[in-house]
Design a protein around this motif. Structure first.
Motif, PDB file in Angstrom:
ATOM      1  N   TYR A 129     -32.743  -4.819  12.763  1.00  0.00           N
ATOM      2  CA  TYR A 129     -31.833  -5.956  12.793  1.00  0.00           C
ATOM      3  C   TYR A 129     -32.500  -7.181  13.404  1.00  0.00           C
ATOM      4  CZ  TYR A 129     -28.264  -2.307  12.239  1.00  0.00           C
ATOM      5  OH  TYR A 129     -27.509  -1.252  11.788  1.00  0.00           O
ATOM      6  N   LYS A 135     -29.804  -7.384   8.435  1.00  0.00           N
ATOM      7  CA  LYS A 135     -30.049  -5.945   8.543  1.00  0.00           C
ATOM      8  C   LYS A 135     -30.978  -5.525   7.410  1.00  0.00           C
ATOM      9  CE  LYS A 135     -27.572  -1.535   8.219  1.00  0.00           C
ATOM     10  NZ  LYS A 135     -26.248  -0.911   8.063  1.00  0.00           N
ATOM     11  N   ASP A 160     -24.740  -0.146  13.146  1.00  0.00           N
ATOM     12  CA  ASP A 160     -24.334  -1.551  13.246  1.00  0.00           C
ATOM     13  C   ASP A 160     -23.652  -1.809  14.585  1.00  0.00           C
ATOM     14  OD1 ASP A 160     -25.265  -1.669  10.645  1.00  0.00           O
ATOM     15  OD2 ASP A 160     -23.288  -2.016   9.745  1.00  0.00           O
ATOM     16  N   GLY A 216     -38.114  -0.167  20.419  1.00  0.00           N
ATOM     17  CA  GLY A 216     -37.401  -0.417  19.175  1.00  0.00           C
ATOM     18  C   GLY A 216     -37.927  -1.590  18.356  1.00  0.00           C
ATOM     19  N   TYR A 218     -34.812  -1.992  16.049  1.00  0.00           N
ATOM     20  CA  TYR A 218     -34.107  -0.805  15.564  1.00  0.00           C
ATOM     21  C   TYR A 218     -32.862  -0.577  16.411  1.00  0.00           C
ATOM     22  CZ  TYR A 218     -32.699   4.032  15.286  1.00  0.00           C
ATOM     23  OH  TYR A 218     -31.944   5.171  15.163  1.00  0.00           O
ATOM     24  N   PHE A 219     -31.762  -0.274  15.735  1.00  0.00           N
ATOM     25  CA  PHE A 219     -30.543   0.217  16.369  1.00  0.00           C
ATOM     26  C   PHE A 219     -30.017   1.339  15.485  1.00  0.00           C
ATOM     27  CE2 PHE A 219     -30.757  -4.100  18.077  1.00  0.00           C
ATOM     28  CZ  PHE A 219     -30.524  -3.869  19.432  1.00  0.00           C
ATOM     29  N   GLU A 220     -29.428   2.336  16.097  1.00  0.00           N
ATOM     30  CA  GLU A 220     -28.964   3.507  15.352  1.00  0.00           C
ATOM     31  C   GLU A 220     -27.845   3.188  14.372  1.00  0.00           C
ATOM     32  OE1 GLU A 220     -27.293   7.929  16.392  1.00  0.00           O
ATOM     33  OE2 GLU A 220     -28.714   7.009  17.759  1.00  0.00           O
ATOM     34  N   GLY A 254     -26.043  -3.908  21.612  1.00  0.00           N
ATOM     35  CA  GLY A 254     -27.355  -4.235  22.167  1.00  0.00           C
ATOM     36  C   GLY A 254     -27.630  -5.725  22.224  1.00  0.00           C
ATOM     37  N   ALA A 275     -24.131  -0.257  17.374  1.00  0.00           N
ATOM     38  CA  ALA A 275     -25.149  -0.232  18.430  1.00  0.00           C
ATOM     39  C   ALA A 275     -25.896  -1.561  18.473  1.00  0.00           C
ATOM     40  CB  ALA A 275     -26.110   0.928  18.210  1.00  0.00           C
ATOM     41  N   ALA A 276     -26.144  -2.165  17.312  1.00  0.00           N
ATOM     42  CA  ALA A 276     -26.787  -3.481  17.271  1.00  0.00           C
ATOM     43  C   ALA A 276     -25.887  -4.519  17.942  1.00  0.00           C
ATOM     44  CB  ALA A 276     -27.089  -3.886  15.831  1.00  0.00           C
TER      45      ALA A 276
END
Length: 179
Positions: free
Chosen positions: A31, A82, A67, A129, A63-65, A73, A69-70
């Motif tokens: 992302y 994305k 959407d 990440g 990287y995020f696991e 974060g 999490a993004a």
């Protein structure tokens, strides 16, 4: 009855594969936080949102696991670009993937010396990440400003092309769009 059901499921799966209804696994997403017009939610496709910087100069993604999490974060992000990367589960530093393909135009100004897709994105995990696209993948120009403009044009082209595995998702703005 169980055998008939199993055969029907198997037949549907084979038919889906034959007609392309099942796509390759794209479960690893990176992302980039971007700003948008607050009234319309349309991403601002400009060099400020796609700043190439650093030494060596790169365009950063994280990287995020998921959407969500993004969003957690990077809680102040209005929107996100994305990028779904193919088969990149738990990569090692140095792992690479292609972004875009040669059939999609970059649509940047010729004076900025854009390079065609695909661009290679590399996992360096520094900080954790972190993925990046080197300036040399984006342009033959020697300035970060030119690379940033090319990156903005390129990602707009990707985000507005079906099947590119690049899209725009909401952050703090619920109406994020690529257009």
């Amino acid at each position: 009855m169980k055998i008939q059901l199993r055969n029907r499921i198997l037949s549907m799966s084979v038919a889906a594969l034959a007609f392309g209804a099942v796509s390759p696994a794209y479960a690893y997403s990176v992302y980039r936080s971007v700003t948008a017009n607050p009234a319309t939610g349309v991403v601002l496709w400009n060099k400020d949102n796609f700043g190439v910087s650093g030494n060596p100069p790169t365009l950063s993604f994280f990287y995020f696991e998921t959407d969500d999490a993004a969003r957690a974060g990077l809680p102040n992000a209005q929107c996100f670009v994305k990028v779904d990367l193919p088969d990149a589960d738990a990569p090692e530093p140095g792992a690479e993937a292609n972004v875009g393909n040669a059939d999609i135009p970059v649509n940047a100004q010729p004076g900025d010396l854009p390079k065609p897709f695909p661009w290679v994105i590399t996992f360096d995990n520094d900080p954790a990440g972190h993925w990046s696209i080197a300036r040399s993948q984006i342009t033959d120009a020697t300035t970060n400003a030119a690379a940033s403009r090319v990156a903005a044009s390129g990602f707009q082209s990707l985000a507005t092309t079906v099947g590119s595995y690049v899209g725009v998702i909401a952050g703090t703005l619920a109406t994020c769009a690529a257009q």
